[in-house]
Design an enzyme around this catalytic site. Structure first.
Site: not given
Length: 428
Positions: A18, A146, A247, A276
């Site tokens: 980003y 997201y 998710d 993660k």
């Protein structure tokens, strides 16, 4: 290399997430990391409040995880998973089946969280293809979510306030319900599900699946929504025969106070993604879990197999450290750790509540969020937090904490003080 050499190469060639290669954000070279601390090359030490984007739940350089990697290196670092298998993968698959809700019986190991989402979406679409319902290829979700940066994952991120607006014209067009309005732990308002119910009823014949981040919307806004809302979504998916994808990449392995956030609502999805914290932050690895119904349905039609196969699928090093991380978590009083962190975050961030420019302060499990009324100037805020000796990376209007589970009370209090101080300095 010395710090100047590292920075020179980085500035000349490295493209950070980003970020721009022209108007560059400052970066802080790390020499090593131990426990909850990042040791910079310039001699400073930062207390980590991010768990390296939420994955380093045991902190850094943990001896148990180090030994798992070292031991696995002695036999093999990698072998293809096509036509072969190995003990670390078998153990990991069994661990995941044992830990996740009962209907999830099949585990597809993959490279990253975003890829796990792509895999879940492909499974859902292929399932309906084999059931003779090829029109069912769209997805439904809620705004404010997201799910990753790959293409189908981007298509189910928030289309307006998310970071993927540039690709809107080329992304699949999905169905979006409003952001859940009922907050976690507050009285349930049944009308909050009305718009979702109308949309799923209207689009059911073209929907392959609903995809949600259970309870916590992560990088889309760090919102905590009602467990009753999630239960209602599960019931609506059942009523309209739509698959449900949970998710759990950000919420899995204890972050919200239950091992998986779905447990907060007592529901089981048809497909679940995890990543993660799966390896404790050591190596990239994720997984998509499916029910027997989904797996058997995919196998029932042409071509009879699931059409996906990452090169590094089930990498033995990653599987070995994932097993060590899961077993280490289960061997500790992780629920007590999360409860202790939640108490510390509530107390530590409370002074920010009600200050000018602060819209909300909220805490759930080992997640603490200060939401401001206007966007945070990221570079300046990041620099100030580093000056205060902490590593906290704001985004949008949020300054938030997701520390390693091993953090102690004094360090947690120090993180909160730094956040509150930075928020207070904005008042001027």
């Amino acid at each position: 290399m010395d710090i100047d050499h590292v920075l020179a190469i980085d500035q000349a060639h490295a493209w950070h997430p980003y970020s721009s290669t022209v108007d560059r954000d400052p970066v802080y070279p790390v020499r090593s990391a131990h426990g909850c601390r990042l040791h910079l090359m310039d001699g400073r030490t930062l207390l980590d409040g991010m768990s390296s984007w939420w994955c380093a739940i045991h902190g850094y350089n943990h001896p148990v995880l180090n030994r798992a990697v070292q031991h696995q290196l002695g036999s093999m670092a990698h072998v293809m998973f096509g036509g072969l298998t190995h003990e670390p993968a078998a153990r990991l698959v069994q661990n995941l089946v044992d830990l996740t809700p009962e209907p999830l019986r099949h585990v597809f190991l993959c490279d990253s969280g975003s890829v796990a989402v792509e895999v879940a979406i492909k499974m859902a679409i292929q399932f309906w293809q084999t059931q003779g319902q090829p029109r069912r290829h769209r997805l439904m979700t809620v705004r404010g979510g997201y799910h990753g940066d790959t293409f189908h994952a981007m298509s189910v991120c928030d289309p307006d306030s998310g970071m993927h607006r540039l690709w809107r014209a080329v992304l699949p067009q999905q169905v979006f319900a409003p952001v859940p309005s009922s907050r976690f732990g507050e009285p349930w308002e049944p009308h909050a599900i009305a718009a979702f119910a109308d949309l799923i009823a209207h689009h059911r014949d073209e929907l392959a699946a609903v995809i949600l981040e259970p309870i916590v919307q992560g990088a889309g806004g760090m919102r905590f929504y009602s467990a009753d809302y999630l239960r209602a979504v599960r019931a609506l998916c059942d009523r309209h025969e739509v698959l449900l994808i949970a998710d759990e990449i950000a919420t899995g392995f204890g972050r919200t106070g239950t091992l998986f956030a779905c447990a907060q609502a007592g529901i089981s999805p048809d497909l679940m993604t995890v990543g993660k914290a799966l390896t404790g932050g050591y190596l990239t690895l994720a997984a998509t879990l499916a029910t027997e119904r989904v797996a058997a349905g995919i196998a029932a039609g042409d071509p009879g197999v699931f059409m996906h196969g990452p090169t590094f699928m089930a990498n033995p090093l990653a599987c070995a450290v994932a097993n060590a991380s899961i077993e280490l978590l289960l061997a500790t009083d992780w629920q007590g750790q999360i409860a202790r962190i939640e108490t510390g975050l509530k107390a530590g961030l409370a002074p920010a509540r009600g200050r000018p420019g602060v819209l909300d302060v909220r805490v759930l499990g080992a997640i603490g969020v200060v939401e401001l009324c206007s966007p945070v100037p990221m570079r300046e805020t990041q620099r100030r937090l580093v000056e205060l000796g902490v590593w906290v990376r704001p985004f949008g209007r949020l300054i938030y904490l997701m520390p390693p589970y091993v953090i102690d009370e004094p360090d947690l209090a120090a993180l909160c003080r730094a956040v509150v101080q930075v928020v207070g300095e904005r008042e001027g």
